[in-house]
Write a protein that holds these residues in place. Structure first.
Motif, PDB file in Angstrom:
ATOM      1  N   ASP A   1       3.593  -9.213   1.417  1.00 31.04           N
ATOM      2  CA  ASP A   1       3.180  -8.447   2.609  1.00 31.04           C
ATOM      3  C   ASP A   1       2.092  -7.438   2.247  1.00 31.04           C
ATOM      4  OD1 ASP A   1       5.050  -9.815   4.125  1.00 31.04           O
ATOM      5  OD2 ASP A   1       6.603  -8.297   3.843  1.00 31.04           O
TER       6      ASP A   1
ATOM      7  N   ARG B   1      -1.757  -7.372   3.664  1.00 38.06           N
ATOM      8  CA  ARG B   1      -2.295  -6.232   4.423  1.00 38.06           C
ATOM      9  C   ARG B   1      -3.523  -5.625   3.755  1.00 38.06           C
ATOM     10  NH1 ARG B   1       3.177  -4.795   4.709  1.00 38.06           N
ATOM     11  NH2 ARG B   1       2.802  -3.244   3.085  1.00 38.06           N
TER      12      ARG B   1
ATOM     13  N   PRO C   1       1.587 -14.324   8.423  1.00 38.06           N
ATOM     14  CA  PRO C   1       2.419 -13.121   8.224  1.00 38.06           C
ATOM     15  C   PRO C   1       3.826 -13.434   7.744  1.00 38.06           C
ATOM     16  CG  PRO C   1       2.086 -13.565  10.566  1.00 38.06           C
ATOM     17  CD  PRO C   1       1.163 -14.499   9.836  1.00 38.06           C
TER      18      PRO C   1
END
Length: 563
Positions: free
Chosen positions: A116, A120, A75
């Motif tokens: 990001d 996701r 992450p």
């Protein structure tokens, strides 16, 4: 970190087991002395079996790829790998460090939020032609990857906040393409600036100021992404108190449209000096437009204001209708008659008229003011009518309000030209400076002395100086005498004064226009027009719409003392 444990989630990677079995020989069969493919009846020059993609040394391949490659995981996008090209461009990067601190170039380019998003969604994303800190431009493709050993299966890491998952950043150098595109944009900007400069230089730098009208105009070229068009406008004083107004739009863009516009505008001014009716001017322009360029068409509206009649006589060649707002605020369209655009040929134009009395405002405009891609043209004209109904003030104020109400901005996608004229309703002392007087002449020997007596009485009541009084009476006498000798009834003498000039005009029923000629000493006639041309500031003649002609002359009034 074992780089070969990572696999990109690209279409077809789930079928690698099938690919392996298709290109490899099982260990059991290798020991059975199997016959080579060439001996089994296949061509001897068949290439050897293609190795399985999973058996390739992926890191060695990526190390030699000229494009920039980086792999981040988790992450916080910790660096797992950067290839030699990436290191050569931005320097070495520490493995295991978070991207926000260790990959400042990606942060500066705004790619970290994109990483990001890819992490996701599990879907690749691309951003085109971003200029990096090294001065070169790159197209970045970010592709999700997963650690098959960590996840156990594709997508197995999604339940653990992205652990075992990463993003492969692939940057292609597109500097040459970006520079070529920038050179093209710069060239287009220069061409547009040239066209705008040409366009503005061909438009009137200062509008002529008629005695009876107040005028204002504005021109807005299209935005930076739109090539300039061929919109134009003009105000031409015709003499005798009349004023010609013109607005037009050459179809097309760029320097060519602006050049054609300049030729048409010059021709309009020349034809206007002939003092022809509006439809005849358009007829001449139509032929000229075909000679200039048979593939280039233009729309045009030409109108003449006559303060004596209180009307606007107009003709249109495919142009949008003139709008007129009266003193009470009611707006009318001058819809008819309308012919095809200039340059189409084979059409006889005609003129119409609309009232334009004191207190009225008229608006001439091009389609950029009212035409929108998402609505009907009539809706744009109706919106302009509503805006004009509530627009008061000077012509320039009305101009600005109409442009604002139409939502015209610096990046508008089309050129906009607007011409506003007002016929003021003069009251009080100012009204004394604008006067009219007319006398019907039935002909006969008594017409000339009646005309002289009438002119003398009117000019005396208007308190003109003695010298101007005498010149006005002499001009009226000569014009009436010329009409009595060469014209036919009905005849009419009209005197008009403005704040700047005295106008003497005689009309009759014969359409033969007089011309100035040199009279010989023995000639008994032929001196009238020569005398008028000598004593007056200007003179002219025209045919009247109902048949017949009008001959006029003007005298410039002295400026008031102290002005």
């Amino acid at each position: 970190m074992n780089f070969t444990r990572w696999s990109a989630r690209l279409p077809g990677t789930q079928r690698r087991a099938a690919a392996r079995s298709a290109y490899t020989v099982s260990p059991d069969r290798r020991g059975e002395g199997s016959v080579p493919a060439a001996r089994a009846g296949q061509p001897a020059d068949q290439p050897p079996s293609v190795p399985v993609v999973d058996d390739l040394r992926v890191r060695e391949v990526l190390d030699h790829v000229p494009s920039l490659v980086a792999l981040v995981h988790g992450p916080d996008h910790r660096i797992a790998y950067v290839n030699d090209a990436y290191t050569a461009a931005f320097g070495p990067r520490p493995v295991g460090a978070p991207a926000r601190g260790a990959l400042p170039e990606l942060d500066e380019l705004g790619l970290l939020p994109l990483l990001d998003q890819v992490l996701r969604s599990g879907k690749p994303r691309t951003v085109k032609s971003r200029k990096a800190p090294d001065g070169r431009s790159y197209t970045f493709t970010c592709t999700p990857v997963s650690d098959g050993h960590a996840d156990g299966a594709a997508g197995g890491g999604r339940g653990r906040g992205g652990r075992g998952r990463g993003v492969l950043v692939f940057a292609t150098d597109v500097t040459d393409h970006a520079e070529a595109a920038e050179r093209l944009r710069a060239s287009e900007r220069r061409q547009r600036e040239t066209a705008v400069t040409l366009q503005r230089s061909l438009l009137p730098q200062e509008l002529e100021e008629p005695d009876d009208l107040r005028v204002a105009a504005t021109y807005h070229p299209g935005g930076t992404e739109a090539a300039v068009g061929g919109d134009w406008y003009d105000v031409i004083t015709l003499g005798g108190g009349r004023t010609a107004l013109v607005i037009g739009d050459v179809m097309g863009r760029g320097v060519r449209a602006a050049a054609v516009m300049g030729q048409l505008r010059t021709a309009v001014r020349a034809y206007a000096r002939l003092d022809l009716p509006p439809h005849e001017v358009l007829q001449l322009l139509d032929g000229l437009a075909m000679e200039i360029d048979a593939n280039q068409i233009a729309t045009c509206a030409y109108a003449i204001h006559d303060p004596n009649e209180g009307t606007l006589v107009h003709a249109s060649a495919g142009h949008l209708p003139i709008l007129v707002r009266d003193e009470q605020g009611t707006v009318r369209r001058a819809d008819e008659p309308t012919g095809p655009p200039l340059g189409t040929g084979g059409w006889m134009h005609s003129s119409g008229s609309i009232p334009l009395g004191p207190g009225s405002t008229a608006v001439l405009y091009t389609d950029g003011l009212v035409e929108r891609r998402d609505e009907d043209l009539d809706e744009g004209i109706a919106a302009l009518e509503r805006a004009l109904a509530g627009a008061t003030g000077t012509p320039q104020v009305v101009c600005d309000r109409l442009v604002r109400s139409a939502g015209v901005t610096p990046d508008h996608d089309d050129d906009v030209a607007v011409l506003v004229l007002q016929h003021p309703a003069r009251k009080g002392p100012e009204s004394e400076l604008f006067r009219n007087a007319a006398l019907e002449l039935l002909g006969g020997v008594e017409a000339a002395p009646r005309a002289r007596a009438f002119a003398s009485g009117v000019l005396t009541s208007w308190r003109f100086p003695a010298d101007l009084h005498d010149l006005g009476v002499l001009a009226a006498s000569e014009l009436v005498a010329n009409s009595l000798q060469h014209g036919t009834p009905p005849m009419r003498l009209r005197l008009r004064r403005t704040d700047r000039r005295l106008i003497v005009e005689v009309t009759d029923g014969d359409d033969h226009l007089p011309r100035r000629r040199r009279a010989e000493p023995a000639d008994e006639s032929g001196r009238g027009i020569a005398i008028v041309a000598t004593i007056a500031s200007s003179w002219g003649s025209r045919r009247t719409p109902g048949g017949g002609k009008a001959v006029w002359c003007e005298f410039t009034l002295p400026k008031p003392t102290g002005s």
